[in-house]
Write an enzyme that holds these catalytic residues in place. Structure first.
Site, PDB file in Angstrom:
ATOM      1  N   LYS A 178     -50.487  -5.545  -1.245  1.00 47.61           N
ATOM      2  CA  LYS A 178     -49.920  -6.739  -1.889  1.00 47.61           C
ATOM      3  C   LYS A 178     -51.002  -7.487  -2.662  1.00 47.61           C
ATOM      4  O   LYS A 178     -50.778  -7.924  -3.798  1.00 47.61           O
ATOM      5  CB  LYS A 178     -49.268  -7.647  -0.827  1.00 47.61           C
ATOM      6  N   ASP A 210     -41.173 -14.559   0.536  1.00 46.03           N
ATOM      7  CA  ASP A 210     -40.529 -13.504   1.325  1.00 46.03           C
ATOM      8  C   ASP A 210     -39.028 -13.774   1.504  1.00 46.03           C
ATOM      9  O   ASP A 210     -38.280 -12.875   1.890  1.00 46.03           O
ATOM     10  CB  ASP A 210     -41.154 -13.429   2.725  1.00 46.03           C
ATOM     11  N   GLN A 263     -47.441 -12.095   7.153  1.00 52.37           N
ATOM     12  CA  GLN A 263     -47.086 -10.700   7.443  1.00 52.37           C
ATOM     13  C   GLN A 263     -46.546 -10.585   8.872  1.00 52.37           C
ATOM     14  O   GLN A 263     -47.135 -11.110   9.811  1.00 52.37           O
ATOM     15  CB  GLN A 263     -48.314  -9.793   7.246  1.00 52.37           C
TER      16      GLN A 263
HETATM   17  N1  GUN Z   1     -43.301  -6.782   7.690  1.00 56.01           N
HETATM   18  C1  GUN Z   1     -42.526  -5.743   7.283  1.00 56.01           C
HETATM   19  N2  GUN Z   1     -41.969  -6.022   6.083  1.00 56.01           N
HETATM   20  C2  GUN Z   1     -42.413  -7.247   5.738  1.00 56.01           C
HETATM   21  C3  GUN Z   1     -42.180  -8.069   4.596  1.00 56.01           C
HETATM   22  O1  GUN Z   1     -41.440  -7.754   3.653  1.00 56.01           O
HETATM   23  N3  GUN Z   1     -42.815  -9.269   4.599  1.00 56.01           N
HETATM   24  C4  GUN Z   1     -43.612  -9.666   5.616  1.00 56.01           C
HETATM   25  N4  GUN Z   1     -44.183 -10.865   5.540  1.00 56.01           N
HETATM   26  N5  GUN Z   1     -43.842  -8.933   6.694  1.00 56.01           N
HETATM   27  C5  GUN Z   1     -43.236  -7.724   6.736  1.00 56.01           C
END
Ligand code: GUN
Length: 290
Positions: free
Chosen positions: A52, A119, A96
């Site tokens: 990311k 998110d 995350q």
């Molecule tokens: N863990 C698995 N997928 C995601 C996501 O799309 N965003 C975040 N913050 N954590 C995750």
């Protein structure tokens, strides 16, 4: 059979975002800035967050990686989130998941300013999604919708069967596919671990979206000819012949199912790269809405 090339489409989207950001900079506007918070040392989570942050550089965004120890208290994490909420330099941020067990995930997600919640996990934003209001659509379901849109796949009146009811994928994609519009206007069945005779549903499906996390779960005899297959699974399966000691494996038995599908996403290179592209898209939206 057409392979839904998430790698290519995500690159197209990143190119589009790059152009918009270059124009913003040329106009003297602020550069979008994403922050990612990671707690602990989970290998897969570190990999995802690293991707990311790298993707931000690719499109010309600023990024900040906030790495916190596994032992951090819930209060200290809430303090960090408060700082990000109030930092005018940060346009959007993510925490995350999963978080360590001693931290209440719902409490953390509720603390994120909905305007910076790229998110789309805050209840306010999730509620807006269900009500067709302006919001941040969670990146993975947003990526699936974008793939369907860019490949011009007809979804209206189709039977979409979703496997898995997670807050991050299954629940939101089931809402999005049933909403008015294209993609959307589908008749949706949401199946999960307690569904009886799950294959009876998938065999009737025009579109199957599998977000279960069980490698090679969906076999050829569970889908009908011509079905559209979206595989959200990304499980690490141990493999001593692979350089990293594991291979990323989807929910779909690709070899068999691709013989019957009209469209199918590969793993890797399908939904995964789309997730990152749509997180960037949400960060751009956060900046434009600020
Ligand atoms: N863990 C698995 N997928 C995601 C996501 O799309 N965003 C975040 N913050 N954590 C995750």
């Amino acid at each position: 059979m057409t392979i839904l090339d998430g790698k290519k489409i995500s690159n197209d989207i990143k190119d589009e975002i790059t152009q918009v950001v270059a124009q913003m900079k040329a106009n003297g506007q602020k550069t979008p800035h994403l922050a990612a918070v990671i707690v602990g040392e989970d290998g897969a989570s570190l990999t995802y967050v690293g991707s990311k942050v790298r993707a931000c550089a690719r499109v010309g965004f600023e990024s900040t990686l906030v790495q916190l120890p596994e032992s951090i208290t819930e209060q200290d994490l809430l303090t960090k989130i408060d700082q990000l909420n109030n930092d005018p330099e940060i346009d959007g941020f993510i925490v995350q998941l999963p978080l360590p067990r001693h931290i209440d995930t719902q409490k953390i997600l509720l603390a994120v300013d909905p305007k910076k919640d790229v998110d789309g996990f805050h209840p306010e934003n999730f509620g807006k999604l269900a009500l067709d209001m302006e919001t941040f659509i969670p990146a993975t379901p947003f990526g699936i919708m974008e793939l369907l849109r860019r490949y011009d796949i007809e979804t209206s009146g189709k039977h979409t069967v979703v496997i898995g009811r997670s807050h991050i994928v299954g629940r939101p994609i089931s809402i999005l596919m049933s909403r008015k519009g294209q993609p959307g206007d589908s008749t949706v069945t949401l199946t999960h671990s307690r569904t009886k005779d799950l294959a009876a549903y998938t065999r009737e499906a025009d579109i199957v979206i599998s977000a279960l996390g069980v490698p090679n779960f969906l076999k050829a005899d569970m889908v009908k000819d011509g079905a559209v297959i979206i595989d959200v699974g990304i499980t690490r399966v141990a493999d001593s012949t692979a350089a990293k000691g594991y291979v990323i494996t989807g929910d779909v038995d690709y070899k068999g199912v691709s013989q019957k599908a009209s469209y199918i996403t590969p793993v890797p290179g399908g939904v995964g790269p789309m997730t990152i592209a749509m997180l960037l898209q949400n960060t751009l939206l956060a900046r434009q809405r600020a």
